[in-house]
Design an enzyme around this catalytic site. Structure first.
Site, PDB file in Angstrom:
ATOM      1  N   GLU A 266       0.876  -1.169   0.000  1.00 18.65           N
ATOM      2  CA  GLU A 266       0.000   0.000   0.000  1.00 18.65           C
ATOM      3  C   GLU A 266       0.918   1.225   0.000  1.00 18.65           C
ATOM      4  O   GLU A 266       1.797   1.329   0.864  1.00 18.65           O
ATOM      5  CB  GLU A 266      -0.880   0.000   1.258  1.00 18.65           C
ATOM      6  CG  GLU A 266      -1.867   1.132   1.209  1.00 18.65           C
ATOM      7  CD  GLU A 266      -2.742   1.261   2.451  1.00 18.65           C
ATOM      8  OE1 GLU A 266      -2.706   0.374   3.321  1.00 18.65           O
ATOM      9  OE2 GLU A 266      -3.447   2.293   2.524  1.00 18.65           O
TER      10      GLU A 266
ATOM     11  N   ARG B 210       5.505 -12.814   9.696  1.00 21.03           N
ATOM     12  CA  ARG B 210       6.140 -11.538   9.376  1.00 21.03           C
ATOM     13  C   ARG B 210       7.452 -11.415  10.142  1.00 21.03           C
ATOM     14  O   ARG B 210       7.668 -12.079  11.155  1.00 21.03           O
ATOM     15  CB  ARG B 210       5.211 -10.370   9.686  1.00 21.03           C
ATOM     16  CG  ARG B 210       4.860 -10.200  11.149  1.00 21.03           C
ATOM     17  CD  ARG B 210       3.741  -9.180  11.349  1.00 21.03           C
ATOM     18  NE  ARG B 210       4.159  -7.838  11.022  1.00 21.03           N
ATOM     19  CZ  ARG B 210       3.515  -7.045  10.149  1.00 21.03           C
ATOM     20  NH1 ARG B 210       2.455  -7.464   9.527  1.00 21.03           N
ATOM     21  NH2 ARG B 210       3.945  -5.832   9.913  1.00 21.03           N
TER      22      ARG B 210
ATOM     23  N   LYS C 148       4.104   0.681   9.842  1.00 16.76           N
ATOM     24  CA  LYS C 148       4.158   1.913   9.046  1.00 16.76           C
ATOM     25  C   LYS C 148       3.576   3.094   9.805  1.00 16.76           C
ATOM     26  O   LYS C 148       4.020   4.225   9.622  1.00 16.76           O
ATOM     27  CB  LYS C 148       3.445   1.714   7.709  1.00 16.76           C
ATOM     28  CG  LYS C 148       4.376   1.100   6.672  1.00 16.76           C
ATOM     29  CD  LYS C 148       3.874   1.305   5.271  1.00 16.76           C
ATOM     30  CE  LYS C 148       2.937   0.199   4.915  1.00 16.76           C
ATOM     31  NZ  LYS C 148       2.624   0.121   3.490  1.00 16.76           N
TER      32      LYS C 148
HETATM   33  P1  ATP Z   1       1.088  -2.002   8.295  1.00 16.24           P
HETATM   34  O1  ATP Z   1       2.421  -1.966   8.986  1.00 16.24           O
HETATM   35  O2  ATP Z   1       0.388  -0.705   8.355  1.00 16.24           O
HETATM   36  O3  ATP Z   1       0.271  -3.214   8.648  1.00 16.24           O
HETATM   37  P2  ATP Z   1       2.115  -3.272   6.013  1.00 16.24           P
HETATM   38  O4  ATP Z   1       3.520  -3.191   6.455  1.00 16.24           O
HETATM   39  O5  ATP Z   1       1.373  -4.544   6.067  1.00 16.24           O
HETATM   40  O6  ATP Z   1       1.317  -2.157   6.760  1.00 16.24           O
HETATM   41  P3  ATP Z   1       1.681  -3.287   3.152  1.00 16.24           P
HETATM   42  O7  ATP Z   1       2.006  -2.221   2.181  1.00 16.24           O
HETATM   43  O8  ATP Z   1       0.301  -3.785   3.188  1.00 16.24           O
HETATM   44  O9  ATP Z   1       2.071  -2.687   4.555  1.00 16.24           O
HETATM   45  O10 ATP Z   1       2.685  -4.504   2.962  1.00 16.24           O
HETATM   46  C1  ATP Z   1       2.966  -5.068   1.715  1.00 16.24           C
HETATM   47  C2  ATP Z   1       3.326  -6.514   1.876  1.00 16.24           C
HETATM   48  O11 ATP Z   1       4.442  -6.655   2.737  1.00 16.24           O
HETATM   49  C3  ATP Z   1       2.187  -7.306   2.483  1.00 16.24           C
HETATM   50  O12 ATP Z   1       2.013  -8.495   1.725  1.00 16.24           O
HETATM   51  C4  ATP Z   1       2.648  -7.598   3.868  1.00 16.24           C
HETATM   52  O13 ATP Z   1       2.137  -8.825   4.311  1.00 16.24           O
HETATM   53  C5  ATP Z   1       4.166  -7.621   3.733  1.00 16.24           C
HETATM   54  N1  ATP Z   1       4.802  -7.240   4.995  1.00 16.24           N
HETATM   55  C6  ATP Z   1       4.566  -6.135   5.721  1.00 16.24           C
HETATM   56  N2  ATP Z   1       5.277  -6.135   6.855  1.00 16.24           N
HETATM   57  C7  ATP Z   1       5.998  -7.277   6.856  1.00 16.24           C
HETATM   58  C8  ATP Z   1       6.937  -7.856   7.770  1.00 16.24           C
HETATM   59  N3  ATP Z   1       7.265  -7.257   8.920  1.00 16.24           N
HETATM   60  N4  ATP Z   1       7.477  -9.052   7.432  1.00 16.24           N
HETATM   61  C9  ATP Z   1       7.157  -9.655   6.284  1.00 16.24           C
HETATM   62  N5  ATP Z   1       6.288  -9.166   5.387  1.00 16.24           N
HETATM   63  C10 ATP Z   1       5.698  -7.993   5.660  1.00 16.24           C
END
Ligand code: ATP
Ligand code: MG
Length: 566
Positions: A39, A265, A275
């Protein structure tokens, strides 16, 4: 190019790759298609790097494709700056989406049409309850939800209201479109989830065309299906969303049926990867920008001098698992040192200079000495450094009254200056405050190159620079941004390390170092300043005043750095 050549890592094995392999073996899919779906509401961080390496890595290893798809369904938080930075960061990490760049907003028409179909089939309804009412009637993990009083509207009324929502007739929040599933479901995600909300907001790509925007759950799976994604890989918090993902694919005439798989994650000690928190760190001025080298963002790591190969090495080492865990940040630092030790050329720099006058070296004279660029790589060659009467050494390398086991410089002691001569200290000069500001030394001309012909030994070899053949530089030392191993995302400001940035304004560097690293270098040229660590030129540099970031120290001194004590 093979994957290993492209990224420097061989294919690892994990449960997702096993599934992919099985699906290819059974001919369920002729070709694998994955996607990375950020996003655009912030910069990418090291957690995203794990997801990027997984999705793009699988596509490379199994001769498939990986799409970069912006999940741009919330215009109030999304900006073009983020879209640009995300593309830049994915490329910098060494991955390539080729022609496969997509936006969920490209599918807004199609998604809307399908939503009308759900209304017509009685699978969706317009709810006039407020956001709070919807939240309060959703129930809890132990209590079922309650039906909305608007749940049994006629198809005609729903269709009319939904079309008027689209036409912009209603205020933000006045109504939503909800799927009609089951308010008593044990899975809260199936209690009539919101599919569309009213939002009168300018969208970076569709402008003012829309007054309603699809929810993540509605847009995501359908976008996967439109793009022919075979394996929709996401993090564990979406596991409970999978029944909804599948419900929608079943109800709609989608062109393909992707499957969702969840993995753990990345969480890192001393680090927050939300974020929301990262945005607040920037907006609240706790850091200078998204690419502040203290940030766990890809842009922050790049500016700090961390090579992309180190990030790829790290995410490979931690692997892909099904259970959440917290990874020790030392593992990331290990990967950084591993890569930099091999690639970084050696230079001399004096971070906290103390002046040394070599009394028996003639005034105005100087000589060039050979210095080795990389101890393990002869092809890196040598360079010249200049020796003269006035030098700088590191303040830490001198003690007027040395404790036992201090072998560096003190009055009466002899040490080796790297690549140069043995010197001996005779006298100290102090300022009015009693601080040592200069050392009076002599050198032994017979020890040129660093060895005594009579075989006498010294116990320390120190780095140094000639005062008039070196350049002043600013050096920024970074310590962990948070004081505690698992900072509290809800109260992070209280746990910020007040000593996360240390600025040394009087450092000295070799003159040639100042020219290193064009400001726009894709991969900054990181150097090892001997005995000090790895350093990369910062874009804040000017020709008069170079600025260097310490990427990382030479050894694992983490605990000390956190407390700022050394
Ligand atoms: P927020 O922190 O607000 O939940 P987000 O980090 O999930 O947002 P996105 O832009 O939706 O933000 O993430 C893009 C992709 O990265 C998604 O498929 C998400 O699952 C993956 N992602 C985000 N954070 C992690 C993490 N800490 N480890 C592994 N994958 C991640
Ligand atoms: Mg997310």
């Amino acid at each position: 190019m093979t994957t290993a050549e492209a990224t420097g890592i061989e294919a690892g094995r994990d449960f997702i790759r096993d599934i992919v392999q099985a699906d290819l073996d059974s001919k369920k899919h002729a070709q694998i298609v994955t996607r990375f779906p950020p996003e655009p509401n912030g910069y990418l961080h090291i957690g995203h790097a794990k997801s990027i390496a997984l999705n793009f890595g699988i596509a490379q290893e199994f001769a498939g494709k990986c799409h970069l798809r912006f999940d741009d369904t919330n215009p109030t938080k999304e900006e073009q700056e983020y879209i640009d930075s995300i593309q830049n960061d994915v490329k910098w990490l060494g991955f390539d989406w080729g022609q496969n760049l997509f936006y969920a907003s490209d599918y807004f028409d199609k998604l809307y049409g399908w939503a009308e179909m759900l209304v017509k089939s009685g699978d969706a309804y317009v709810d006039d309850q407020t956001q709070d009412e919807i939240r309060l009637t959703r129930g809890t993990l132990t209590e079922p939800g309650r039906n909305s009083p608007f749940r049994d509207r006629s198809v005609d009324e729903n269709l009319d209201l939904f079309r008027r929502m689209k036409a912009g007739e209603f205020a933000n929040g006045a109504r939503v479109l909800r799927a009609k599933i089951d308010m008593t479901s044990g899975n809260i995600n199936l209690r009539d989830p919101v599919l569309y909300r009213i939002l009168h907001a300018h969208h970076p790509r569709t402008g003012a065309a829309w007054s309603i925007y699809p929810s993540y759950d509605y847009a995501h799976g359908q976008s996967d299906a439109i793009e022919g994604i075979t394996h929709s890989i996401c993090t564990l918090e979406f596991e409970d969303h999978r029944p909804l993902y599948e419900w929608l694919l079943l109800k709609l005439p989608v062109p393909s049926k992707p499957r969702q798989y969840e993995f753990a994650r990345l969480n890192l000690t001393y680090t927050l990867l939300s974020k929301r928190v990262l945005t607040e760190l920037v907006r609240g001025g706790h850091v200078s920008s998204w690419d502040d080298p203290r940030m766990p963002t890809i842009a922050g790591f790049r500016r700090r001098g961390v090579p992309p190969a180190a990030i790829r090495d790290f995410v490979k080492r931690i692997g892909v698992a099904k259970a959440n865990s917290v990874v020790d940040v030392n593992m990331l630092e290990f990967s950084i040192r591993e890569v930099l030790n091999k690639t970084a050329q050696r230079r001399l720099a004096v971070l906290r200079p103390l002046k040394v006058v070599i009394e028996n070296y003639p005034e105005g004279q100087s000589e060039e000495l050979d210095a080795i660029n990389h101890p393990d790589d002869p092809s890196a060659g040598t360079r010249k450094i200049v020796f003269s009467r006035e030098l700088y050494i590191e303040q830490d390398d001198f003690m007027e009254i040395p404790p036992k086991k201090f072998f560096r410089l003190f009055p009466g002691n002899e040490v080796r200056l790297r690549y140069a001569y043995f010197i001996k200290c005779h006298d100290v000069v102090k300022n009015a405050a009693g601080e040592v500001i200069e050392l009076r030394c002599t050198y032994d001309p017979a020890t040129k190159g660093g060895n005594a012909p009579d075989g006498r030994k010294v116990k320390a070899t120190m780095h140094w620079l000639s005062a008039s053949h070196s350049m002043q530089a600013e050096i920024r030392i970074y310590n962990p941004l948070f004081l505690t191993p698992s900072p509290d995302a809800g109260n992070f400001a209280a746990e910020i390390n007040p000593q996360s940035l240390e600025i040394l304004t009087d450092a000295r560097i070799e003159v040639a170092v100042a020219q290193a690293n064009a400001p726009d270098a894709i991969v900054p040229d990181v150097m090892q300043f001997e005995r000090q660590g790895y350093f990369a030129r910062d874009p804040d540099s000017t020709p008069e005043k170079p600025v260097f970031n310490r990427t990382i120290g030479l050894r694992d001194t983490f605990a000390k750095e956190v407390t700022g004590k050394s």
